[in-house]
Design a protein around this motif. Structure first.
Motif, PDB file in Angstrom:
ATOM      1  N   PRO A   1       0.798  -1.233   0.000  1.00 45.84           N
ATOM      2  CA  PRO A   1       0.000   0.000   0.000  1.00 45.84           C
ATOM      3  C   PRO A   1       0.828   1.280   0.000  1.00 45.84           C
ATOM      4  O   PRO A   1       0.346   2.312  -0.460  1.00 45.84           O
ATOM      5  CB  PRO A   1      -0.834  -0.128   1.270  1.00 45.84           C
ATOM      6  N   ILE A   2       2.058   1.216   0.518  1.00 51.38           N
ATOM      7  CA  ILE A   2       2.923   2.408   0.470  1.00 51.38           C
ATOM      8  C   ILE A   2       3.157   2.820  -0.984  1.00 51.38           C
ATOM      9  O   ILE A   2       2.951   3.972  -1.376  1.00 51.38           O
ATOM     10  CB  ILE A   2       4.270   2.138   1.160  1.00 51.38           C
TER      11      ILE A   2
ATOM     12  N   GLY B   1       0.982  10.746  -6.731  1.00 54.37           N
ATOM     13  CA  GLY B   1       1.870  11.322  -7.726  1.00 54.37           C
ATOM     14  C   GLY B   1       3.281  11.522  -7.230  1.00 54.37           C
ATOM     15  O   GLY B   1       4.022  12.361  -7.756  1.00 54.37           O
ATOM     16  N   VAL B   2       3.695  10.753  -6.208  1.00 57.40           N
ATOM     17  CA  VAL B   2       5.072  10.797  -5.730  1.00 57.40           C
ATOM     18  C   VAL B   2       5.953  10.068  -6.750  1.00 57.40           C
ATOM     19  O   VAL B   2       5.671   8.910  -7.092  1.00 57.40           O
ATOM     20  CB  VAL B   2       5.202  10.116  -4.349  1.00 57.40           C
ATOM     21  N   PRO B   3       6.986  10.697  -7.276  1.00 52.76           N
ATOM     22  CA  PRO B   3       7.840  10.040  -8.274  1.00 52.76           C
ATOM     23  C   PRO B   3       8.410   8.726  -7.753  1.00 52.76           C
ATOM     24  O   PRO B   3       8.721   8.595  -6.554  1.00 52.76           O
ATOM     25  CB  PRO B   3       8.955  11.067  -8.521  1.00 52.76           C
ATOM     26  N   ARG B   4       8.550   7.761  -8.646  1.00 51.33           N
ATOM     27  CA  ARG B   4       9.017   6.425  -8.253  1.00 51.33           C
ATOM     28  C   ARG B   4      10.367   6.487  -7.534  1.00 51.33           C
ATOM     29  O   ARG B   4      10.612   5.735  -6.593  1.00 51.33           O
ATOM     30  CB  ARG B   4       9.134   5.518  -9.492  1.00 51.33           C
ATOM     31  N   GLU B   5      11.244   7.403  -7.981  1.00 45.79           N
ATOM     32  CA  GLU B   5      12.581   7.459  -7.387  1.00 45.79           C
ATOM     33  C   GLU B   5      12.562   7.964  -5.947  1.00 45.79           C
ATOM     34  O   GLU B   5      13.553   7.818  -5.224  1.00 45.79           O
ATOM     35  CB  GLU B   5      13.513   8.339  -8.228  1.00 45.79           C
TER      36      GLU B   5
ATOM     37  N   GLN C   1       9.951   7.092  -3.764  1.00 43.98           N
ATOM     38  CA  GLN C   1       9.000   6.301  -2.971  1.00 43.98           C
ATOM     39  C   GLN C   1       9.664   5.470  -1.876  1.00 43.98           C
ATOM     40  O   GLN C   1       9.047   5.194  -0.853  1.00 43.98           O
ATOM     41  CB  GLN C   1       8.167   5.418  -3.902  1.00 43.98           C
ATOM     42  N   ASP C   2      10.916   5.098  -2.068  1.00 41.76           N
ATOM     43  CA  ASP C   2      11.606   4.363  -1.004  1.00 41.76           C
ATOM     44  C   ASP C   2      11.815   5.237   0.231  1.00 41.76           C
ATOM     45  O   ASP C   2      11.850   4.729   1.361  1.00 41.76           O
ATOM     46  CB  ASP C   2      12.943   3.807  -1.494  1.00 41.76           C
ATOM     47  N   ASP C   3      11.976   6.558   0.028  1.00 42.22           N
ATOM     48  CA  ASP C   3      12.069   7.458   1.174  1.00 42.22           C
ATOM     49  C   ASP C   3      10.765   7.416   1.976  1.00 42.22           C
ATOM     50  O   ASP C   3      10.790   7.371   3.210  1.00 42.22           O
ATOM     51  CB  ASP C   3      12.336   8.894   0.710  1.00 42.22           C
ATOM     52  N   PHE C   4       9.640   7.425   1.284  1.00 44.99           N
ATOM     53  CA  PHE C   4       8.355   7.326   1.967  1.00 44.99           C
ATOM     54  C   PHE C   4       8.236   6.012   2.726  1.00 44.99           C
ATOM     55  O   PHE C   4       7.698   5.961   3.828  1.00 44.99           O
ATOM     56  CB  PHE C   4       7.204   7.466   0.966  1.00 44.99           C
ATOM     57  N   ARG C   5       8.742   4.951   2.109  1.00 39.68           N
ATOM     58  CA  ARG C   5       8.705   3.650   2.787  1.00 39.68           C
ATOM     59  C   ARG C   5       9.504   3.707   4.089  1.00 39.68           C
ATOM     60  O   ARG C   5       9.049   3.194   5.122  1.00 39.68           O
ATOM     61  CB  ARG C   5       9.261   2.561   1.867  1.00 39.68           C
ATOM     62  N   ASP C   6      10.662   4.352   4.068  1.00 40.42           N
ATOM     63  CA  ASP C   6      11.479   4.466   5.279  1.00 40.42           C
ATOM     64  C   ASP C   6      10.777   5.314   6.339  1.00 40.42           C
ATOM     65  O   ASP C   6      10.740   4.947   7.523  1.00 40.42           O
ATOM     66  CB  ASP C   6      12.837   5.085   4.943  1.00 40.42           C
ATOM     67  N   TRP C   7      10.240   6.471   5.931  1.00 42.82           N
ATOM     68  CA  TRP C   7       9.570   7.348   6.895  1.00 42.82           C
ATOM     69  C   TRP C   7       8.336   6.664   7.493  1.00 42.82           C
ATOM     70  O   TRP C   7       8.120   6.722   8.697  1.00 42.82           O
ATOM     71  CB  TRP C   7       9.158   8.652   6.215  1.00 42.82           C
ATOM     72  N   ALA C   8       7.552   6.027   6.645  1.00 42.33           N
ATOM     73  CA  ALA C   8       6.351   5.349   7.125  1.00 42.33           C
ATOM     74  C   ALA C   8       6.710   4.183   8.034  1.00 42.33           C
ATOM     75  O   ALA C   8       6.034   3.920   9.038  1.00 42.33           O
ATOM     76  CB  ALA C   8       5.523   4.859   5.941  1.00 42.33           C
ATOM     77  N   GLY C   9       7.793   3.489   7.712  1.00 44.65           N
ATOM     78  CA  GLY C   9       8.225   2.378   8.556  1.00 44.65           C
ATOM     79  C   GLY C   9       8.574   2.833   9.956  1.00 44.65           C
ATOM     80  O   GLY C   9       8.248   2.161  10.938  1.00 44.65           O
TER      81      GLY C   9
END
Length: 419
Positions: A151-152, A160-164, A166-174
């Protein structure tokens, strides 16, 4: 599930592991129950289905924390629930009409049946890609390797967060998931980084936005365009809206997938029925099954905060003006006065008006997308890893603390690697 004979202790480790016996006691003996929460806040818990449905739609119960009772010095009597002073204050979860109506109208365009259906191939692609990463190993932590990232990435695509990025979002959400949304340390830094990134992204998209919308426009661009065409959406409202959609949009789906697979592993007969129907490409049981999993052990344990704007009565109990009220969705959805054999998982259940995604004007806007993600996730897992088994004793599993969400920290599984 029978209620305990004496009043249970709430918010303990045992309660977090299985709150349903305690909720059964409350429904029977104290259905609108005054309690002190772990934070020190005193609040009312509403546990019966009829009362819960009434409270969720009662306009006298405001979502805005400004209505929380205060002392003569303007400070909260019992602590401050919610985000009273946060920059992310103005979002759908804590405002009332007419602002709620205005913001919901803007965001609802991203969750039309057509837009959600168009998103299905991307969700399927994500589900297959994530399983590909661990399928050869024969074991995995289903939460961290599948239920969390799916879901992240999906909600990032929707926003509309660029694919490059999205891993930052995964880290912050984690960080936020692991530490339960506390106000200090890594969680606060993650919230600040996410908020700053969203503000910058909104600014960049506004600068680059063409005059005419393109097909499949992302949600952030749609919000900017609406704001620029007279909808009066401030940049702070847009950032707060994106933040809450991202956070609510991924945590509910994590728990839907995790709790759902956990329930199926503990109910092998129901799981076999579902696998057989999926194999036959008959998705009727998958449709009713998702609704039953939302009822049986849904991702949201309690609805978000409400505050009495005037004295009122719920279930025969007088609620004072300013009192916080928490509607316990998990208790209401196991109420035997509304659901036959409520503690039994029945994937074919059709009489199932559960409250898993709320009720009334604050009904979860992203529910159609969450259901889509849940159906695709379960069908893909049960098809590609058909002999999936729990790889831990039940007493080794831990549930994340917190009032609102209910979900497992980890879900270790074993399976035969596909050939």
């Amino acid at each position: 599930m029978s209620a305990p004979h004496i009043e249970p202790e709430l918010f303990t480790w045992e309660f977090a592991t299985d709150p349903y016996p305690a909720y059964a006691w409350l429904r029977e003996h104290s259905p609108v129950h005054r309690t002190t929460l772990p934070s020190g806040v005193e609040a009312w818990l509403v546990t019966r289905y009829t009362d819960a449905k009434q409270a969720l739609a009662d306009s006298r119960l405001s979502k805005n924390p400004v209505h929380h009772s205060e002392d003569a010095h303007g400070k909260s009597k019992t602590g401050i629930p919610g985000e009273r002073s946060a920059n992310l204050m103005t979002h759908l979860l804590n405002i009332d009409p007419p602002d709620h109506t205005r913001l919901r109208r803007l965001v609802s365009k991203a969750f039309t049946p057509r837009r959600v259906a168009e998103f299905a191939p991307r969700v399927q692609e994500l589900a297959d890609h994530l399983i590909d990463q661990f399928a050869h190993t024969g074991s995995a932590d289903l939460i961290h390797e599948f239920a969390f990232p799916l879901p992240i990435y999906a909600i990032c695509d929707l926003l509309g967060v660029p694919r490059e990025d999205q891993d930052d979002f995964r880290d912050w959400a984690g960080m936020m998931i692991r530490h339960g949304g506390g106000p200090r340390g890594g969680v606060a830094r993650s919230v600040k980084k996410m908020r700053g990134y969203l503000a910058e992204l909104i600014h960049r998209k506004r600068e680059a936005l063409p005059d005419n919308p393109g097909p499949g426009e992302d949600l952030i661009s749609g919000l900017i365009r609406a704001s620029d065409h007279g909808e009066h959406l401030t940049e702070n409202e847009a950032a707060a809206m994106c933040f809450v959609l991202l956070f609510a949009g991924f945590e509910t789906v994590i728990n839907l997938i995790g709790n759902g697979i956990y329930a199926l592993l503990r109910n092998p007969a129901q799981r076999s029925l579902l696998q057989d129907s999926i194999q036959r490409k008959d998705h009727r049981l998958l449709e009713t099954g998702i609704e039953e999993l939302l009822r049986f052990d849904g991702p949201v344990e309690m609805a978000t905060w409400r505050y009495a704007t005037q004295p009122l009565e719920i279930g025969g109990q007088r609620i004072a003006q300013g009192d916080p009220v928490l509607v316990v969705l998990a208790a209401a959805d196991r109420d035997p006065a509304r659901f036959s054999e409520p503690d039994t998982l029945d994937l074919a259940r059709t009489d199932n008006p559960h409250l898993g995604y709320g009720h009334g004007i604050h009904y979860c806007l992203g529910a159609p997308l969450a259901r889509l993600e849940g159906r695709i996730a379960l069908a893909t897992l049960l098809t590609r890893l058909p002999d999936i088994q729990l790889a831990a004793a039940l007493d080794e599993l831990r549930w994340r603390g917190g009032l609102i969400m209910r979900g497992l920290r980890t879900l270790p599984i074993d399976f035969t690697p596909p050939k």
